[in-house]
Design a protein around this motif. Structure first.
Motif, PDB file in Angstrom:
ATOM      1  N   ALA A 123       0.841  -1.203   0.000  1.00  0.00           N
ATOM      2  CA  ALA A 123       0.000   0.000   0.000  1.00  0.00           C
ATOM      3  C   ALA A 123       0.875   1.253   0.000  1.00  0.00           C
ATOM      4  N   TYR A 127       1.223   4.221  -2.903  1.00  0.00           N
ATOM      5  CA  TYR A 127       0.973   5.627  -2.578  1.00  0.00           C
ATOM      6  C   TYR A 127       2.213   6.479  -2.890  1.00  0.00           C
ATOM      7  N   TRP A 145      -3.589  -2.669  -1.151  1.00  0.00           N
ATOM      8  CA  TRP A 145      -4.648  -1.725  -1.536  1.00  0.00           C
ATOM      9  C   TRP A 145      -4.005  -0.356  -1.738  1.00  0.00           C
ATOM     10  N   LEU A 146      -4.772   0.584  -2.278  1.00  0.00           N
ATOM     11  CA  LEU A 146      -4.287   1.958  -2.433  1.00  0.00           C
ATOM     12  C   LEU A 146      -4.787   2.794  -1.267  1.00  0.00           C
ATOM     13  N   ARG A 149      -7.139   6.767  -1.093  1.00  0.00           N
ATOM     14  CA  ARG A 149      -7.547   6.790  -2.505  1.00  0.00           C
ATOM     15  C   ARG A 149      -8.450   7.976  -2.822  1.00  0.00           C
ATOM     16  N   GLN A 168       0.251  -6.021  -9.812  1.00  0.00           N
ATOM     17  CA  GLN A 168      -0.477  -6.310  -8.585  1.00  0.00           C
ATOM     18  C   GLN A 168      -0.715  -7.804  -8.512  1.00  0.00           C
ATOM     19  N   THR A 185      -8.771  -1.837  -6.219  1.00  0.00           N
ATOM     20  CA  THR A 185      -7.563  -1.022  -6.353  1.00  0.00           C
ATOM     21  C   THR A 185      -7.078  -1.019  -7.785  1.00  0.00           C
ATOM     22  N   SER A 186      -7.071  -2.199  -8.409  1.00  0.00           N
ATOM     23  CA  SER A 186      -6.623  -2.317  -9.798  1.00  0.00           C
ATOM     24  C   SER A 186      -7.480  -1.450 -10.727  1.00  0.00           C
ATOM     25  N   ARG A 188      -9.218   1.172  -9.889  1.00  0.00           N
ATOM     26  CA  ARG A 188      -8.948   2.590  -9.578  1.00  0.00           C
ATOM     27  C   ARG A 188      -7.641   3.036 -10.233  1.00  0.00           C
TER      28      ARG A 188
END
Length: 230
Positions: A123, A127, A145-146, A149, A168, A185-186, A188
């Motif tokens: 993560a 970021y 995860w991001l 977000r 990922q 996440t992908s 996004r």
């Protein structure tokens, strides 16, 4: 590297077998250290690449009843709408940028550095890559995860890494960071950077861990984006 905590040990490093012309900086998950990942990368390493696996500072973690453990930032909850430690995440990203700067001073340009991590470390890697002014070679984001977000603008981001390749990887039986978090996440990420550069791989039966197949996919990604320059 560690904000106020200057006692964190030096990173676990797998040196290049010859002159290092590229580097992977890989961030471990909550409660872990860099040693296990350094061992994993030692098993799949390429001769011209240096692998740097730093250790997170020890801090109280809200999710674990404020018990102290290695953590890049505080985690308050694991649901998608949980409150996030914005100040801690931003400070941790600055620390990672300092690690990249150190390698640049050592003679490895930032565009020859891949940032990676597992879970909380993944993560943070995502970021950092999306907020830094350092052009990077790629991101290896495992079971993660991001974070923050909603702080990113909708649509594509205008940063030096808007075309960065991202791999990922996620287990389809992950009980801690569910596969749905990875796939969201992908999706996004594909709205933020060149969608052709986002690859999402899943592994049947894998829980919140890694496997040989994933490590071989990671090696292939690293070798593709950090080729030998001899």
């Amino acid at each position: 590297m560690c904000g106020n905590n200057m006692s964190a040990p030096l990173p676990a490093i797998v040196p290049a077998a010859k002159k290092a012309t590229a580097a992977v900086i890989f961030l471990h998950g909550l409660g872990d250290t860099g040693h296990g990942w350094a061992e994993a990368f030692a098993g799949v390493r390429s001769q011209h690449i240096k692998y740097i696996c730093p250790h997170a500072p020890v801090m109280p973690v809200s999710l674990n009843m404020n018990m102290t453990m290695p953590s890049w930032f505080d985690i308050i909850g694991l649901s998608p709408d949980a409150q996030e430690d914005e100040a801690g995440i931003k400070q941790a990203a600055e620390n990672v940028k300092s690690l990249v700067e150190q390698e640049v001073k050592n003679g490895i340009p930032s565009h020859r550095i891949i940032l990676g991590g597992f879970s909380q470390g993944g993560a943070l890697a995502l970021y950092t890559a999306l907020t830094t002014q350092q052009k990077l070679a790629g991101v290896l984001a495992l079971s993660c995860w991001l974070p923050l977000r909603t702080t990113f603008p909708q649509g594509s981001i205008n940063c030096v890494n808007k075309d960065i390749p991202i791999l990922q990887c996620h287990g389809d039986c992950d009980p801690l960071v569910p596969l749905m978090f990875g796939s969201l996440t992908s999706e996004r990420l594909k709205t933020m950077i060149n969608p052709a550069n986002v690859t999402f791989k899943t592994y049947a039966g894998m829980m919140h861990s890694s496997c040989i197949e994933e490590m071989m996919d990671a090696k292939q990604f690293i070798d593709k984006h950090l080729p030998s320059v001899d």
